[in-house]
Motif scaffolding. Structure first.
Motif, mmCIF file in Angstrom:
data_model
loop_
_atom_site.group_PDB
_atom_site.id
_atom_site.type_symbol
_atom_site.label_atom_id
_atom_site.label_comp_id
_atom_site.label_asym_id
_atom_site.label_seq_id
_atom_site.Cartn_x
_atom_site.Cartn_y
_atom_site.Cartn_z
ATOM 1 N N CYS A 217 51.259 -41.472 48.527
ATOM 2 C CA CYS A 217 50.966 -40.087 48.178
ATOM 3 C C CYS A 217 49.589 -39.652 48.674
ATOM 4 C CB CYS A 217 51.068 -39.892 46.667
ATOM 5 S SG CYS A 217 52.677 -40.392 46.021
ATOM 6 N N GLU A 218 48.679 -40.598 48.799
ATOM 7 C CA GLU A 218 47.342 -40.231 49.281
ATOM 8 C C GLU A 218 47.390 -39.744 50.721
ATOM 9 O OE1 GLU A 218 48.500 -43.182 49.030
ATOM 10 O OE2 GLU A 218 47.819 -44.432 50.681
ATOM 11 N N MET A 219 48.521 -40.017 51.411
ATOM 12 C CA MET A 219 48.664 -39.603 52.810
ATOM 13 C C MET A 219 49.551 -38.364 52.952
ATOM 14 S SD MET A 219 49.172 -43.391 54.351
ATOM 15 C CE MET A 219 49.181 -43.016 56.085
ATOM 16 N N ALA A 220 49.897 -37.729 51.824
ATOM 17 C CA ALA A 220 50.859 -36.626 51.841
ATOM 18 C C ALA A 220 50.343 -35.460 52.669
ATOM 19 C CB ALA A 220 51.134 -36.158 50.420
ATOM 20 N N PRO A 221 51.203 -34.741 53.406
ATOM 21 C CA PRO A 221 52.610 -35.103 53.627
ATOM 22 C C PRO A 221 52.739 -36.219 54.665
ATOM 23 C CG PRO A 221 52.070 -33.069 54.768
ATOM 24 C CD PRO A 221 50.826 -33.518 54.076
ATOM 25 N N MET A 222 53.665 -37.132 54.426
ATOM 26 C CA MET A 222 53.750 -38.316 55.293
ATOM 27 C C MET A 222 55.180 -38.613 55.691
ATOM 28 S SD MET A 222 55.222 -40.930 53.385
ATOM 29 C CE MET A 222 54.629 -42.395 54.211
ATOM 30 N N MET A 223 55.314 -39.457 56.724
ATOM 31 C CA MET A 223 56.628 -39.934 57.137
ATOM 32 C C MET A 223 56.513 -41.386 57.563
ATOM 33 S SD MET A 223 57.133 -38.301 60.925
ATOM 34 C CE MET A 223 55.918 -38.511 62.199
ATOM 35 N N LYS A 224 57.686 -42.014 57.687
ATOM 36 C CA LYS A 224 57.725 -43.419 58.066
ATOM 37 C C LYS A 224 58.613 -43.521 59.299
ATOM 38 C CE LYS A 224 59.202 -47.720 55.845
ATOM 39 N NZ LYS A 224 60.651 -47.830 55.836
ATOM 40 N N ILE A 225 58.109 -44.178 60.334
ATOM 41 C CA ILE A 225 58.924 -44.419 61.514
ATOM 42 C C ILE A 225 59.063 -45.927 61.665
ATOM 43 C CG2 ILE A 225 59.193 -44.092 63.996
ATOM 44 C CD1 ILE A 225 57.496 -41.568 63.750
ATOM 45 N N ASN A 226 60.288 -46.403 61.557
ATOM 46 C CA ASN A 226 60.542 -47.833 61.478
ATOM 47 C C ASN A 226 59.654 -48.446 60.392
ATOM 48 O OD1 ASN A 226 62.480 -47.494 63.432
ATOM 49 N ND2 ASN A 226 61.066 -47.956 65.092
ATOM 50 N N LYS A 227 58.701 -49.317 60.749
ATOM 51 C CA LYS A 227 57.901 -49.931 59.687
ATOM 52 C C LYS A 227 56.508 -49.326 59.534
ATOM 53 C CE LYS A 227 60.398 -54.285 59.642
ATOM 54 N NZ LYS A 227 60.473 -55.657 60.135
ATOM 55 N N ASP A 228 56.224 -48.293 60.316
ATOM 56 C CA ASP A 228 54.876 -47.708 60.266
ATOM 57 C C ASP A 228 54.892 -46.382 59.526
ATOM 58 O OD1 ASP A 228 53.925 -49.823 61.918
ATOM 59 O OD2 ASP A 228 54.857 -48.799 63.630
ATOM 60 N N ILE A 229 53.759 -46.120 58.805
ATOM 61 C CA ILE A 229 53.658 -44.838 58.123
ATOM 62 C C ILE A 229 52.592 -43.957 58.769
ATOM 63 C CG2 ILE A 229 54.609 -45.571 55.904
ATOM 64 C CD1 ILE A 229 51.817 -46.001 54.896
ATOM 65 N N TYR A 230 52.836 -42.625 58.722
ATOM 66 C CA TYR A 230 51.944 -41.652 59.376
ATOM 67 C C TYR A 230 51.610 -40.543 58.403
ATOM 68 C CZ TYR A 230 53.696 -43.973 63.596
ATOM 69 O OH TYR A 230 54.047 -44.888 64.530
#
Lengths: 154, 542
Positions: free
Chosen positions: A126-139
């Protein structure tokens, strides 16, 4: 279905870590998904045979967890969080932008097999919101430009 | 041993007893879906929530063990509210298609709603649509929308048959019972999953839409399909003959007997009931100048009695053979033996056959497909002298040793083939068939006397472990059919012998006085669960 020796060996290693064979089911399924990309009915049957149970009991576990795929997914499996923190921080316009950019709807895989897209419940970042995950990495935290840049660099 | 007070009644129970088991002992009713006495405890339906003094939240009766001094309330406001809430959740996605559901009338969703629900629906959302009327095996139909996910059927296939065909897939309100693609529920006991389904999710394809359950009458009985003698219930419909095209038996259901079959029965036995209403011999008949003609029951008995009487007078009774099926009850067998062997003085009365063995397993299904082989052994319905078996007696008939052959339910054609039957017919002056259903033997016999099937009889069978068990008539005999013991009484009267009885019970009492292994038994003592022959030591029966 014939399971390759290298995967079988990894299964054996996973099973050896537990007192009860059944306890190794999740690791065995994860190893299988890493190998094949998704868990097909044939894989379920092979795992059932290996674990000494029936295929429907493997399917019970596979269908319980979102993390297991029963169909092939794209090379880049994009999961966009839409739960509270991401929502308040404006994930919806970004999701719309993403869908337009890669040209597929929720739950679909692009015809060239490059992208899959789905919404996800809270991914715990949540500290990275808004966020997404691509395969095993989060952005994150994402904005219009960052999202574009990440997708273009895939 | 802990003492517990439930609804004001104190009871002392053994260590490890659950609240559910204690309520059963006190005959206090607590509703449940997922609990079943023959399966492991799943604790998932939450319907058996009761109010236990101490913990703030209600507890599930099926899993919570009784502790010393525990006080339980099953009817407090807290307990009632918990059950109502549970039921509201269980029904939230239910399709409410009771008018077209076979389970209606014996459905625990309906029953418990009337007892514990009775609320106005607060559910405004769209119900989840799932698959309806999906065959998941030869005998079982699945309706996923009606399911409350109690998992009884899953546990049955895992714990009882060990075949594991059923599972619950997906998560949350998308959960559903299913088989793996391309697989079926095809174990030898599949019909039981329908019995234990507390709702209409699993219904019987054989019974489907045949009859509303409230038109059924039930009679306790014993399955005649093999020598295990599983306890069953015959559900018949007499009041609405237009349903099921006039057939009386609509279905068979297993009946609990922990000594014999627990709560279960096999599919082979369950669906073996059509012979009760189909292809029955309803009138006596004889062959006159090559043509079959129906005759009065009395005339058929007269005709056979005069053949027997003449033979005895002329000392030719040694040239009469009698074959006896072990489908007959102990009472029938005893009278057949008493009349032919004791009174008429015949040797050749034989019930031993090496029947072609059927399928079997290490649970309930036995290879011997007749229900009373052990009874015939205990009553010694066997030939004296040199006869070895029924087959031997048949061979000796063909060799010309007998002029008359009487078969009580033994289908010679079905057992040994057409050639043997035809060879017999060439040698004997009379082949008489006393039986319930038409077959090649009855069609060729010169004299046929109709007898009852087990579902029309009062009597007892002795199972493979020596357990003597009662059967009761579910309905009156079809046509002129009478039980074999009555036919023997009639024959005896006409030939001047005194084999007579008012009912099966008086014959049984005669058996207990004359046959040592039956000593001490009575219909009262047999009750619903039967008793072992005195010659049998208590052993593991299953």
């Amino acid at each position: 279905m014939e399971i390759p020796e290298e995967l079988k060996k990894k299964w054996d290693e996973a099973v050896a870590r537990y007192e009860e064979k059944r306890a190794a089911l999740l690791p065995v399924l994860r190893l299988s998904q890493d190998h094949f990309g998704y868990i097909s009915a044939e894989v379920e049957e092979a795992v059932a045979h290996y674990m000494g149970t029936t295929p429907v009991h493997i399917r019970e576990v596979v269908t319980f967890y979102e993390l297991f795929h029963t169909k092939p997914v794209g090379k880049n499996n994009i999961q966009f969080c839409h739960t509270l923190a991401c929502n308040l921080n404006g994930c919806e316009p970004l999701i719309k932008q993403l869908k337009e950019k890669i040209g597929i709807k929720e739950g679909e895989t692009s015809s060239d097999g490059k992208y899959s897209f789905s919404r996800a419940e809270c991914l715990g970042a949540c500290e990275m919101a808004p966020m997404m995950k691509i395969n095993k990495d989060i952005y994150g935290p994402l904005d219009k430009d960052k999202l574009n840049e990440i997708i273009e660099n895939l | 041993m802990p003492k517990v007070t439930i609804d004001g009644h104190e009871i002392e129970v053994s260590q490890g007893t659950t609240i559910m088991q204690a309520t059963k002992q006190l005959a206090i009713e607590v509703p449940y879906y997922c609990w079943h006495p023959g399966l492991s405890v799943a604790g998932n339906c939450r319907m058996c929530l009761v109010d236990v003094e101490g913990p703030p939240k209600p507890q599930i009766a099926c899993y919570t063990q009784v502790t010393e001094g525990m006080v339980v309330h099953t009817q407090s406001e807290k307990a009632k509210k918990a059950r109502k809430g549970t039921l509201e959740f269980l029904l939230s996605n239910h399709p409410l298609d009771c008018p077209v559901c076979d389970q209606a009338g014996e459905c625990d969703l309906q029953n418990f709603y009337m007892d514990h629900g009775q609320y106005d629906s607060r559910f405004d959302e769209q119900k989840h649509k799932k698959k309806k009327a999906q065959p998941v095996g030869e005998n079982v139909m699945l309706d996923q929308e009606r399911c409350v996910l109690c998992s009884r059927c899953v546990r049955f296939c895992d714990e009882i048959t060990g075949t594991g065909e059923l599972g619950i897939v997906n998560r949350g309100s998308h959960e559903e019972i299913t088989v793996f693609p391309g697989k079926e529920v095809n174990n030898a006991y599949s019909g039981n999953v329908v019995d234990i389904c507390p709702v209409g999710a699993l219904t019987d394809r054989d019974f489907r839409f045949k009859c509303r359950v409230w038109y059924l009458s039930s009679q306790d009985s014993v399955c005649p399909g093999c020598s295990q003698g599983c306890n069953i219930r015959i559900d018949s419909n007499l009041s609405r003959p237009q349903h099921g095209e006039g057939e009386r038996v609509m279905r068979l259901k297993p009946r609990e007997n922990l000594n014999v079959n627990d709560y279960w029965m096999c599919d082979e036995g369950r669906y073996n009931y059509n012979f009760i209403d189909r292809n029955r011999i309803q009138t006596a008949s004889r062959v006159k100048e090559g043509v079959v003609e129906e005759i009065l029951f009395e005339d058929a008995v007269d005709s056979l009695a005069s053949v027997l009487g003449d033979a005895v007078r002329e000392q030719r009774h040694g040239r009469i053979g009698v074959l006896v099926s072990t489908q007959l009850t102990n009472e029938d067998l005893f009278f057949v033996k008493k009349f032919f062997k004791t009174n008429l003085g015949m040797d050749a009365v034989e019930s031993r056959f090496s029947f072609p063995e059927g399928s079997s397993d290490d649970f309930l299904i036995k290879a011997d497909k007749s229900p009373n082989t052990a009874g015939a052994q205990a009553l010694e319905v066997i030939a004296s002298g040199t006869y070895q078996s029924g087959e031997d007696l048949i061979d000796k008939t063909i060799a010309g040793e007998f002029d008359v052959l009487i078969s009580f339910g033994v289908d010679i054609d079905g057992l040994l083939g057409k050639e043997k039957l035809d060879a017999i017919l060439e040698k004997v002056t009379l082949l008489a068939y006393v039986g319930s259903n038409h077959n090649e033997t009855s069609k060729k016999a010169q004299l046929v006397i109709p007898s009852t099937v087990y579902a029309e009889k009062d009597g007892t069978f002795t199972n493979v472990h020596g357990r003597v068990q009662r059967i009761w008539p579910a309905f009156p005999p079809l046509g002129q059919a009478r039980p074999e013991w009555q036919i023997i009484c009639d024959l005896s009267e006409k030939t001047g012998f005194s084999v007579s009885a008012d009912d099966a019970e008086s014959i049984f009492s005669e058996i207990t006085q004359t046959v040592s292994s039956f000593q001490g038994l009575s219909y009262e003592k047999l009750g619903k669960e039967g008793s072992l022959l005195s010659t049998v030591k208590e052993t593991v029966e299953k």
